[in-house]
Design an enzyme around this catalytic site. Sequence first.
Site, PDB file in Angstrom:
ATOM      1  N   LYS A 196       0.840  -1.201   0.000  1.00  0.00           N
ATOM      2  CA  LYS A 196       0.000   0.000   0.000  1.00  0.00           C
ATOM      3  C   LYS A 196       0.877   1.254   0.000  1.00  0.00           C
ATOM      4  O   LYS A 196       1.530   1.562   0.988  1.00  0.00           O
ATOM      5  CB  LYS A 196      -0.920   0.054   1.226  1.00  0.00           C
ATOM      6  CG  LYS A 196      -1.990   1.134   1.033  1.00  0.00           C
ATOM      7  CD  LYS A 196      -2.626   1.614   2.293  1.00  0.00           C
ATOM      8  CE  LYS A 196      -1.838   2.679   2.982  1.00  0.00           C
ATOM      9  NZ  LYS A 196      -1.730   3.959   2.246  1.00  0.00           N
ATOM     10  N   GLU A 270       9.995   0.890  10.445  1.00  0.00           N
ATOM     11  CA  GLU A 270      11.037   1.891  10.210  1.00  0.00           C
ATOM     12  C   GLU A 270      10.358   3.237  10.410  1.00  0.00           C
ATOM     13  O   GLU A 270       9.512   3.634   9.613  1.00  0.00           O
ATOM     14  CB  GLU A 270      11.601   1.708   8.803  1.00  0.00           C
ATOM     15  CG  GLU A 270      13.000   2.225   8.684  1.00  0.00           C
ATOM     16  CD  GLU A 270      12.982   3.635   8.171  1.00  0.00           C
ATOM     17  OE1 GLU A 270      13.083   4.542   9.022  1.00  0.00           O
ATOM     18  OE2 GLU A 270      12.855   3.828   6.969  1.00  0.00           O
ATOM     19  N   CYS A 304      13.537  10.370   7.003  1.00  0.00           N
ATOM     20  CA  CYS A 304      13.557   9.924   8.402  1.00  0.00           C
ATOM     21  C   CYS A 304      14.946  10.039   9.000  1.00  0.00           C
ATOM     22  O   CYS A 304      15.096  10.251  10.201  1.00  0.00           O
ATOM     23  CB  CYS A 304      13.042   8.497   8.496  1.00  0.00           C
ATOM     24  SG  CYS A 304      13.777   7.428   7.254  1.00  0.00           S
ATOM     25  N   GLU A 401      10.425  15.293  15.725  1.00  0.00           N
ATOM     26  CA  GLU A 401      10.730  15.166  14.309  1.00  0.00           C
ATOM     27  C   GLU A 401       9.907  16.196  13.542  1.00  0.00           C
ATOM     28  O   GLU A 401       8.694  16.280  13.722  1.00  0.00           O
ATOM     29  CB  GLU A 401      10.376  13.752  13.817  1.00  0.00           C
ATOM     30  CG  GLU A 401      10.705  13.574  12.359  1.00  0.00           C
ATOM     31  CD  GLU A 401      10.441  12.171  11.839  1.00  0.00           C
ATOM     32  OE1 GLU A 401       9.338  11.649  12.064  1.00  0.00           O
ATOM     33  OE2 GLU A 401      11.337  11.596  11.207  1.00  0.00           O
TER      34      GLU A 401
HETATM   35  P1  NAI Z   1       1.813   8.019   8.382  1.00  0.00           P
HETATM   36  O1  NAI Z   1       2.562   7.149   9.299  1.00  0.00           O
HETATM   37  O2  NAI Z   1       0.382   8.320   8.699  1.00  0.00           O
HETATM   38  O3  NAI Z   1       1.821   7.391   6.902  1.00  0.00           O
HETATM   39  C1  NAI Z   1       2.686   6.377   6.444  1.00  0.00           C
HETATM   40  C2  NAI Z   1       1.882   5.278   5.762  1.00  0.00           C
HETATM   41  O4  NAI Z   1       1.049   4.620   6.734  1.00  0.00           O
HETATM   42  C3  NAI Z   1       0.919   5.769   4.688  1.00  0.00           C
HETATM   43  O5  NAI Z   1       0.882   4.825   3.633  1.00  0.00           O
HETATM   44  C4  NAI Z   1      -0.416   5.810   5.407  1.00  0.00           C
HETATM   45  O6  NAI Z   1      -1.527   5.696   4.560  1.00  0.00           O
HETATM   46  C5  NAI Z   1      -0.300   4.590   6.305  1.00  0.00           C
HETATM   47  N1  NAI Z   1      -1.170   4.602   7.492  1.00  0.00           N
HETATM   48  C6  NAI Z   1      -1.690   5.673   8.139  1.00  0.00           C
HETATM   49  N2  NAI Z   1      -2.418   5.264   9.195  1.00  0.00           N
HETATM   50  C7  NAI Z   1      -2.344   3.918   9.240  1.00  0.00           C
HETATM   51  C8  NAI Z   1      -2.866   2.923  10.104  1.00  0.00           C
HETATM   52  N3  NAI Z   1      -3.607   3.243  11.154  1.00  0.00           N
HETATM   53  N4  NAI Z   1      -2.573   1.630   9.856  1.00  0.00           N
HETATM   54  C9  NAI Z   1      -1.802   1.288   8.800  1.00  0.00           C
HETATM   55  N5  NAI Z   1      -1.289   2.190   7.945  1.00  0.00           N
HETATM   56  C10 NAI Z   1      -1.544   3.490   8.154  1.00  0.00           C
HETATM   57  O7  NAI Z   1       2.619   9.355   8.208  1.00  0.00           O
HETATM   58  P2  NAI Z   1       2.057  10.807   7.786  1.00  0.00           P
HETATM   59  O8  NAI Z   1       0.825  11.154   8.556  1.00  0.00           O
HETATM   60  O9  NAI Z   1       1.975  10.835   6.324  1.00  0.00           O
HETATM   61  O10 NAI Z   1       3.259  11.724   8.290  1.00  0.00           O
HETATM   62  C11 NAI Z   1       3.287  12.145   9.641  1.00  0.00           C
HETATM   63  C12 NAI Z   1       4.694  12.204  10.154  1.00  0.00           C
HETATM   64  O11 NAI Z   1       5.284  10.925  10.142  1.00  0.00           O
HETATM   65  C13 NAI Z   1       5.643  13.045   9.338  1.00  0.00           C
HETATM   66  O12 NAI Z   1       5.519  14.393   9.659  1.00  0.00           O
HETATM   67  C14 NAI Z   1       6.966  12.463   9.729  1.00  0.00           C
HETATM   68  O13 NAI Z   1       7.386  13.040  10.950  1.00  0.00           O
HETATM   69  C15 NAI Z   1       6.665  11.005   9.929  1.00  0.00           C
HETATM   70  N6  NAI Z   1       7.005  10.189   8.748  1.00  0.00           N
HETATM   71  C16 NAI Z   1       8.116   9.391   8.788  1.00  0.00           C
HETATM   72  C17 NAI Z   1       8.474   8.671   7.675  1.00  0.00           C
HETATM   73  C18 NAI Z   1       9.685   7.817   7.656  1.00  0.00           C
HETATM   74  O14 NAI Z   1      10.269   7.638   6.591  1.00  0.00           O
HETATM   75  N7  NAI Z   1      10.083   7.202   8.743  1.00  0.00           N
HETATM   76  C19 NAI Z   1       7.719   8.747   6.425  1.00  0.00           C
HETATM   77  C20 NAI Z   1       6.525   9.547   6.505  1.00  0.00           C
HETATM   78  C21 NAI Z   1       6.225  10.252   7.634  1.00  0.00           C
END
Ligand code: NAI
Length: 491
Positions: A196, A270, A304, A401
Site C-alpha cells: 500500500k 522503520e 527519516c 521530528e
Molecule cells: P503516516 O505514518 O500516517 O503514513 C505512512 C503510511 O502509513 C501511509 O501509507 C499511510 O496511509 C499509512 N497509514 C496511516 N495510518 C495507518 C494505520 N492506522 N494503519 C496502517 N497504515 C496506516 O505518516 P504521515 O501522517 O503521512 O506523516 C506524519 C509524520 O510521520 C511526518 O511528519 C513524519 O514526521 C513522519 N514520517 C516518517 C516517515 C519515515 O520515513 N520514517 C515517512 C513519513 C512520515
Amino acid sequence: MKKAVKVKALNFSTSWSYAPAPEAADHFQLKERYDLFINGKFSAPATGKYFDTINPATEKKIASVAEAGAADVDKAVRAARQAYEKTWSKMPAAERGKYLYRIARILQERARELAVMESMDGGKPIRESRDIDVPLAAAHFFYYAGWADKLDYAFPGRRAQPLGVAGQIIPWNFPLLMAAWKIAPALACGNTVVLKPAESTPLTALRLAEILQEAELPPGVVNILTGAGATGAALVNHPGVDKIAFTGSTEVGKMIQKALAATDKKYTLELGGKAANIIFEDAAIDQAVEGIINGIFFNQGHVCCAGSRLFVQEGVAKEVLRKLKDRISTLIVGDPLDKNTDVGAINSKEQLGKIKALVNAGIREGGECWQPACSLPSRGYWFRPTVFTQVAQSHRIVQEEIFGPVLTVQSFRTPEEAVEKANNTPYGLSGGIWTDKGSKIFKISGKIRAGVLWANTYNKFDPTSPFGGYKESGMGREGGLHGLLPYVKLS
Ligand code: NAI
Ligand code: MG
C-alpha cells in the site's frame, strides 16, 4: 586576493539566476483514473470510491486513484496467498531471480518517466528523483535478484524458507524507492506481497504495477492497493497476512505494534528520526557544511534520517554558522521539475501545517529563527530552508521530528558533551560525524545510539548496506544481507 574577497561577499542567489531548465513531461501519458492492481490486473475498487492525488507544487489534481476497502484488501491477500502457494514459493529460486532482474532492467528503461512522475506527485526535485530515487530502486531489484538463489550462503548451515504473504505499507517521501526496498527482498526470499503506497504519492507504485505486468510476473505475486490509513489498517489486521513491513510515523508504527502484539505475524517498523550531525574542530569545514546542507535540505527534509540537529564544536561554531547561512542563501527553492532546483515542494498541505506549527513553537520557546530571502512560488506548498540557533535541549524544535527543511544548531566543548546531547532524543535512526581523525570517528560512533552513522558524508544509501533504528526509530533492519532476515524462517 582582492577579487576573492569580493566574490565571497556577494549574495550568490541575488547576483545571478539560472535560466529555467524544466524537465519535459510530455514523453509519457498519465491516466486520468487508476484502479487497484490485484492478481495481475487493474480492477475497480469494491468501495466504488476514488480520491485525488495532486501535484504539491501547483495544487492541481493529477489523477483519481482508487480507494481500497476491507473487501479489496481481502481479495488482494487471497490473490497473494494463491500465488504464494501455487507459483512463487514453488518456483526454483534462480527463476525468481530472473523476474527480479527483469523488473530492474525495465525500471532502468523507464527511468526518465518514473523520475518525472515522482517529482510531479510528491514535489521532490527532479535531480533527486532522477539521480537517487529511481537508480536506487533499480539497484535494490538488481541486488536482491542476486540473493534469490544464494540464500544458503546468506544463512550458512541453515535452511531459509519464505513466510508467506507480506503486507507492506510505505510513506510518501521516497515512494518508488520504498516500494522497491520492500518488494525486492520479499520476492527474492519467495514471499508474495500486498503493498500500500501513501495516499499523496501513489503514482509511481501504480506505474511499477504496469512494469510488473510487462515483466510477466505471475499474477498475484505483487498486488498494489491504494488508499489511506484505513486501507493500511485493514491490511495490518487481515488474518491472511504473515508479515507486516511498515515505514512511516512513530505514531502509526506504535498502533501497528499494538495491533500485532497478540498475533504471530512478524513485523519490521522503520519510523521517525532526529539525527545529530557532529562537527569537530578538526573537520574539513567546507566539506562538512556541504554535507550538513545535504543532510537536512535534501528532499525538503522529508527524510527519516535527515540530519536535523547540528552540534558544532565551539572553536568553529561561528565559522560554520556563517558558511551555512552563505550556502543556504544560494539554494534554489521552487519548481521540482526544474533541473536547477535544490529544494522542492513540501509534500502536502498537512505536512506544511506541521512544519509551520513546530517552527512557530520554536520561535515561542525563544529560538532564533533564520531564513534566506529567497522568493517562493505563489501556488503550492513551500517552506524556506530554516536555521534555528539559541535553542535548548528541552525545546520541541530540538526534540520532535519536523520532517521539513529545518535545522537546529547548538555548540559543544568536549566530545563527551557532543555524545550526550546527540543521544538525548527518543529516536535513534542515524547520525553524522565530521572530523579529520579516523580514531575519533571510531570512538564517537561506538557511543552514538543510532542504527546508521555516516562519517564525513551524509545521506548515502546503497542496497548492500543495512538500514534501521534504535528506540522509537523502529525495529528490524532493511537492506543488505540483514534485509533478507525479516522475510524468512530459518530452520
Ligand atoms: P503516516 O505514518 O500516517 O503514513 C505512512 C503510511 O502509513 C501511509 O501509507 C499511510 O496511509 C499509512 N497509514 C496511516 N495510518 C495507518 C494505520 N492506522 N494503519 C496502517 N497504515 C496506516 O505518516 P504521515 O501522517 O503521512 O506523516 C506524519 C509524520 O510521520 C511526518 O511528519 C513524519 O514526521 C513522519 N514520517 C516518517 C516517515 C519515515 O520515513 N520514517 C515517512 C513519513 C512520515
Ligand atoms: Mg500527490
